[in-house]
Design a protein around this motif. Structure first.
Motif, PDB file in Angstrom:
ATOM      1  N   GLN A  24       0.849  -1.176   0.000  1.00 24.31           N
ATOM      2  CA  GLN A  24       0.000   0.000   0.000  1.00 24.31           C
ATOM      3  C   GLN A  24       0.899   1.244   0.000  1.00 24.31           C
ATOM      4  O   GLN A  24       2.041   1.214   0.457  1.00 24.31           O
ATOM      5  CB  GLN A  24      -0.906   0.011   1.230  1.00 24.31           C
ATOM      6  CG  GLN A  24      -1.702  -1.274   1.456  1.00 24.31           C
ATOM      7  CD  GLN A  24      -2.604  -1.613   0.296  1.00 24.31           C
ATOM      8  OE1 GLN A  24      -2.355  -2.562  -0.438  1.00 24.31           O
ATOM      9  NE2 GLN A  24      -3.651  -0.825   0.122  1.00 24.31           N
ATOM     10  N   SER A  25       0.373   2.351  -0.474  1.00 23.55           N
ATOM     11  CA  SER A  25       1.176   3.571  -0.581  1.00 23.55           C
ATOM     12  C   SER A  25       0.978   4.466   0.635  1.00 23.55           C
ATOM     13  O   SER A  25      -0.066   4.397   1.303  1.00 23.55           O
ATOM     14  CB  SER A  25       0.790   4.345  -1.842  1.00 23.55           C
ATOM     15  OG  SER A  25      -0.510   4.900  -1.689  1.00 23.55           O
ATOM     16  N   CYS A  29      -2.486   5.457   3.096  1.00 24.22           N
ATOM     17  CA  CYS A  29      -2.528   5.531   4.558  1.00 24.22           C
ATOM     18  C   CYS A  29      -3.078   6.875   5.004  1.00 24.22           C
ATOM     19  O   CYS A  29      -4.018   6.943   5.804  1.00 24.22           O
ATOM     20  CB  CYS A  29      -1.135   5.296   5.135  1.00 24.22           C
ATOM     21  SG  CYS A  29      -1.029   5.473   6.939  1.00 24.22           S
ATOM     22  N   ARG A  30      -2.509   7.946   4.497  1.00 19.82           N
ATOM     23  CA  ARG A  30      -2.956   9.279   4.902  1.00 19.82           C
ATOM     24  C   ARG A  30      -4.413   9.527   4.530  1.00 19.82           C
ATOM     25  O   ARG A  30      -5.124  10.257   5.220  1.00 19.82           O
ATOM     26  CB  ARG A  30      -2.049  10.344   4.277  1.00 19.82           C
ATOM     27  CG  ARG A  30      -0.647  10.361   4.884  1.00 19.82           C
ATOM     28  CD  ARG A  30       0.117  11.583   4.435  1.00 19.82           C
ATOM     29  NE  ARG A  30       0.469  11.512   3.013  1.00 19.82           N
ATOM     30  CZ  ARG A  30       1.620  11.019   2.561  1.00 19.82           C
ATOM     31  NH1 ARG A  30       2.526  10.535   3.402  1.00 19.82           N
ATOM     32  NH2 ARG A  30       1.873  10.999   1.255  1.00 19.82           N
ATOM     33  N   ALA A  31      -4.873   8.913   3.460  1.00 21.10           N
ATOM     34  CA  ALA A  31      -6.259   9.093   3.022  1.00 21.10           C
ATOM     35  C   ALA A  31      -7.269   8.538   4.024  1.00 21.10           C
ATOM     36  O   ALA A  31      -8.447   8.919   4.006  1.00 21.10           O
ATOM     37  CB  ALA A  31      -6.465   8.443   1.657  1.00 21.10           C
ATOM     38  N   ALA A 158     -12.007  -1.079  13.406  1.00 25.38           N
ATOM     39  CA  ALA A 158     -10.915  -1.728  12.675  1.00 25.38           C
ATOM     40  C   ALA A 158     -11.399  -2.304  11.356  1.00 25.38           C
ATOM     41  O   ALA A 158     -10.711  -2.191  10.322  1.00 25.38           O
ATOM     42  CB  ALA A 158     -10.291  -2.825  13.537  1.00 25.38           C
ATOM     43  N   GLN A 159     -12.584  -2.898  11.349  1.00 19.82           N
ATOM     44  CA  GLN A 159     -13.093  -3.482  10.116  1.00 19.82           C
ATOM     45  C   GLN A 159     -13.389  -2.410   9.070  1.00 19.82           C
ATOM     46  O   GLN A 159     -13.182  -2.621   7.866  1.00 19.82           O
ATOM     47  CB  GLN A 159     -14.342  -4.310  10.403  1.00 19.82           C
ATOM     48  CG  GLN A 159     -14.082  -5.564  11.232  1.00 19.82           C
ATOM     49  CD  GLN A 159     -13.067  -6.495  10.601  1.00 19.82           C
ATOM     50  OE1 GLN A 159     -13.077  -6.725   9.389  1.00 19.82           O
ATOM     51  NE2 GLN A 159     -12.157  -7.022  11.419  1.00 19.82           N
ATOM     52  N   ALA A 160     -13.874  -1.244   9.511  1.00 21.13           N
ATOM     53  CA  ALA A 160     -14.109  -0.153   8.572  1.00 21.13           C
ATOM     54  C   ALA A 160     -12.800   0.301   7.930  1.00 21.13           C
ATOM     55  O   ALA A 160     -12.734   0.538   6.712  1.00 21.13           O
ATOM     56  CB  ALA A 160     -14.783   1.021   9.289  1.00 21.13           C
ATOM     57  N   ALA A 164     -11.481   0.053   4.005  1.00 21.48           N
ATOM     58  CA  ALA A 164     -11.063   1.235   3.256  1.00 21.48           C
ATOM     59  C   ALA A 164      -9.632   1.114   2.735  1.00 21.48           C
ATOM     60  O   ALA A 164      -9.318   1.568   1.636  1.00 21.48           O
ATOM     61  CB  ALA A 164     -11.185   2.472   4.146  1.00 21.48           C
ATOM     62  N   PHE A 165      -8.764   0.493   3.512  1.00 22.71           N
ATOM     63  CA  PHE A 165      -7.336   0.449   3.165  1.00 22.71           C
ATOM     64  C   PHE A 165      -7.010  -0.650   2.168  1.00 22.71           C
ATOM     65  O   PHE A 165      -6.223  -0.462   1.241  1.00 22.71           O
ATOM     66  CB  PHE A 165      -6.521   0.258   4.443  1.00 22.71           C
ATOM     67  CG  PHE A 165      -5.047   0.522   4.296  1.00 22.71           C
ATOM     68  CD1 PHE A 165      -4.583   1.734   3.799  1.00 22.71           C
ATOM     69  CD2 PHE A 165      -4.113  -0.431   4.691  1.00 22.71           C
ATOM     70  CE1 PHE A 165      -3.220   1.996   3.691  1.00 22.71           C
ATOM     71  CE2 PHE A 165      -2.761  -0.181   4.595  1.00 22.71           C
ATOM     72  CZ  PHE A 165      -2.308   1.032   4.094  1.00 22.71           C
TER      73      PHE A 165
END
Length: 478
Positions: A24-25, A29-31, A158-160, A164-165
């Motif tokens: 992942q970028s 993460c920041r998003a 955590a699941q959300a 998303a990630f």
């Protein structure tokens, strides 16, 4: 069990993630700062570099209303498609305290090292230490969150973020905790039977009102003289421990400095009884009376047992931390827990800071604890919902635990087996391991360095969930 992130999270495809997913970028993460969830908000998201045995991960901090601080750690690459949630110790209140050290108990570390997305919480409040409970004074929301709600909220958040990630949902979930974290593990199995495929419960303080309210008040009262002084101290603990080991070490057929099962050895206290003028080498009548009360556990005036068992033989080397303190003024955490709990958490109306364990009435107060027992306790032996969901649970406890009595865990297991039709009816769901010579959660090292570092319940749990191989040991390979 399959876990889908909430509909209010960012809309993502529901494709199943593949083990060892691509990197992942940092931008992804920041998003996560913009992730939308019901009754929760992201406060930060940043990439943490790989360090020692931990991979690089996206650290996300979230506040779930009203006041549950949650940390989620998402591997930047190589996510295994699974989820690992950790409990917290004592009265909690310190986010990620366990991960500040190098151990695995109540820490996200074991999951993150294996490629899991991981999470933990402070259980719903901020505290200055794990023995401080002023946060609970007149605060039923915080008591509820500490009691059970933070478990489900941490999982939901955590699941959300996983959805998303990684653009997908986790396919398996594990919960691990010891002491209060062990209570949370039992609570997860009972109140949230569908959330976790595997659960690791260590030294579970599953009955807080009985343990911290009744039993710890008994321990403190028994060790307090009429003038308020302490009766048994670190010197007496050494005398008692040496005598116990000399009489019981070989009861299991091996002289190895470990007592395999303290129930198997009857101690003759005659050698410790003072008859000579040398008081430093024996126990007087008052000290022997305290020891007897500690071994028996709490009783009312009629002699009825109010909590299973007492302080086990073989735990004496660890008493300084939990019961007696040492000559440097450290330790003695049981009196601290008992005072905080009774002052701020145990009763429907909090008596406040003037209350002390000396005020606990063994005739009337156990009944007064029943209201808060509904909020905190997770000692039901009925695991039928968890069993029906296909869950697997490893429970472990040290026989030398002097703060959370191992006798309660044994009784819980026996009751769970009984209502399951016997051990055969329970063996596909629960595996119990009682570890000789082990301190509470393996915090203090014992004989030959025995501690939490000597244990690895995660590997056998993974095998059990994967191919059905029931665990036969939780000892870490040498």
């Amino acid at each position: 069990m399959k876990y889908l992130f909430p509909a209010m999270a960012l809309a993502m495809a529901a494709s199943v993630p593949q083990q060892g997913q691509a990197q992942q970028s940092p931008e992804q993460c920041r998003a996560l700062r913009s992730t939308v969830m019901d009754a929760a908000s992201v406060t930060s998201a940043r990439v943490m570099p790989a360090l020692d045995t931990l991979p690089s991960y996206c650290e996300v901090r979230v506040t779930a209303r009203p006041a549950i601080s949650i940390e989620v750690r998402l591997p930047m690459e190589g996510w295994n498609g699974k989820y690992y949630q950790a409990g917290c110790g004592g009265f909690c209140g310190i986010l990620g305290r366990a991960d500040a050290g190098g151990g695995w108990v109540n820490a996200m570390r074991p999951g993150l090292e294996r490629g899991y997305a991981t999470a933990t919480s402070d259980s719903g409040h901020h505290g200055l230490s794990v023995t401080e409970a002023t946060w609970a004074m007149g605060n039923p929301d915080a008591e509820r969150d500490w009691g059970w709600r933070s478990i489900g909220e941490t999982h939901r958040v955590a699941q959300a973020l996983i959805g998303a990630f990684y653009d997908g949902a986790s396919e398996q979930a594990v919960f691990q905790g010891c002491s209060t974290g062990g209570r949370m593990a039992h609570m997860a199995a009972q109140r949230y039977p569908d959330l976790f495929d595997g659960i690791i419960a260590g030294a579970p303080a599953m009955d807080y009102t009985g343990l911290v309210g009744t039993a710890m008040s008994w321990v403190v009262q028994a060790n307090t003289a009429e003038d308020g002084s302490q009766i048994l101290g670190p010197h007496e603990a050494k005398l008692i421990g040496d005598e116990v080991m000399s009489q019981c070490d070989g009861a299991d057929g091996k002289a190895d400095g470990l007592i395999a099962d303290p129930r198997a050895c009857e101690i003759d206290l005659a050698p410790l009884t003072c008859e000579a003028e040398d008081k430093d080498s024996c126990l007087d009548e008052q000290e022997l009376a305290t020891l007897t009360k500690w071994r028996e556990g709490p009783r009312n005036a009629a002699g009825d047992q109010l909590y299973p068992g007492g302080i086990p033989e073989g735990s004496e080397p660890y008493w300084w931390l939990w019961l007696t303190g040492n000559d440097k003024g450290a330790g003695k955490l049981v009196p601290a827990f008992a005072k905080s709990f009774g002052s701020y958490m145990a009763f429907p109306t909090d008596p406040g800071p003037e209350w002390t364990p000396a005020d606990f009435d063994f005739e009337t107060d156990p009944a007064r604890l029943e209201t808060m027992a509904e909020v905190y306790n997770a000692d039901s032996p009925d695991l039928s919902a968890f069993r029906n969901a296909g869950g697997k649970m490893i429970v472990w406890h040290g026989w030398a635990d002097s703060i959370v009595t191992p006798y309660k865990t044994v009784k819980w297991y026996e009751d769970a087996a009984r209502i399951s039709g016997g051990e055969d009816g329970l063996k596909d769901t629960v595996a119990l391991f009682m570890v000789p010579g082990l301190d509470h959660c393996g915090i203090l090292p014992g004989t030959d360095g025995l501690s939490a570092a000597s244990l690895d319940p995660m590997s056998p749990l993974e095998r059990w969930m994967t191919d059905g191989t029931r665990p036969t040991s939780i000892m870490a390979p040498e």
